[in-house]
Design a protein around this motif. Sequence first.
Motif, PDB file in Angstrom:
ATOM      1  N   ASP A  94       0.846  -1.195   0.000  1.00 17.17           N
ATOM      2  CA  ASP A  94       0.000   0.000   0.000  1.00 17.17           C
ATOM      3  C   ASP A  94       0.879   1.242   0.000  1.00 17.17           C
ATOM      4  O   ASP A  94       2.110   1.149   0.061  1.00 17.17           O
ATOM      5  N   VAL A 127      -3.059  -5.528  -2.239  1.00 18.61           N
ATOM      6  CA  VAL A 127      -3.701  -4.378  -1.599  1.00 18.61           C
ATOM      7  C   VAL A 127      -4.932  -4.862  -0.837  1.00 18.61           C
ATOM      8  O   VAL A 127      -5.860  -5.426  -1.421  1.00 18.61           O
ATOM      9  N   GLY A 131      -7.547  -0.133   1.165  1.00 16.48           N
ATOM     10  CA  GLY A 131      -6.206   0.431   1.260  1.00 16.48           C
ATOM     11  C   GLY A 131      -6.135   1.830   0.669  1.00 16.48           C
ATOM     12  O   GLY A 131      -6.924   2.208  -0.214  1.00 16.48           O
TER      13      GLY A 131
END
Length: 371
Positions: A94, A127, A131
């Motif tokens: 992220d 992810v 996120g």
Amino acid sequence: MKPTFTTELVTDEQAFAALAPAWGRLYQRCATATPFQSHAWLHSWWLSYGTRGRLRLLLVRDGGDLVAVAPLTAVRRPLPALVPLGGAISDYGDVLVDDERGEHAVAALTEGLAAAARTALIDFREVRPGGAVEQVYERWRGPRRRVSDSVCLELPAVPMEELVARLPSAKAQRVRAKLRKLTALGVERQAVCPEEVDSALRRLLELHQLQWQGRKVTGEHLRARFCEHLVRSVGPMVRSGDAVVTEFRLDDDVVAVDLTLLSRRLAGGYLYGAHPRLRERKADVAVMLLDACAEHSRNEGRAALSLLRGNEPYKHHWRPEPVVNQRLLLARRRTAPLLSAAVCDVAARRRGKELLLRLEQRRERDGGGRS
């Protein structure tokens, strides 16, 4: 006064190290951050796994304040791309964005990424839904694609008794009996203080190797570079409250060590090592570890207890919810062919896995018919 945002692409390793204090403050202001975006984890990963000349840290500042970071590295294979630091040993990838300056910070980060990408694809793997990089994806003006990545299994962050109560009655009774067995054996657990984390982690890896002896194990966990990364990163994370190392003792001997990573929204059991002696004494290691992890997750009001990546059958005994990580692919007009190639590769790999699964199922059926 209207905020003035500036972007900077950092490629120097020493500058990366010096960012620790500002990075830490930003990390605390980003609710979606996981421990895999902490400076301690990513800088240590770079020292163990990074390739010289490939560091790409995109920073966004509002005056003197760091308000967004995209921690990336450049790769050339299988396609030229910018990918998150952390690699395969990190369960989530992220960016970090200051919650209070999200919209403007995300806009600046998105523009900066488009400029930094040049002739490369931007490929964000693993992810977690919700996120921060999803905000970048929504603002992206060029070609983009979202595909499924790994499955993580999650439980609610509640006390162990409530986790047990979610099970069918017969199974719940067996788990309670296993908890009583651990008490009767005299298994004791204690969180390791920061000064003793290094030795505890080395013991964890020794026990991990011992428990998997003669069986298939993740080879990376046995390598020196992984040990160096873990020892270097987790001590600072324990001190900052982003990790907890727990030792389990039986007859005054350390028979298991567990590493749980902590963030504002979840606790995740990352890695453990357990001596075969525990199983010989009829101690259920999975129950023992989940009991400890549940305690960590509920203490800080977290929402989820993550079993992290992997869809192993033993995890399903606890009736977790599957949460599918996302892979976000971002391209510019001129790099659209790279995006198409990446999507085709994902589809081909998925078909290959499905074919192998069908072949294995067919072999099992054929074998069963001959026995």
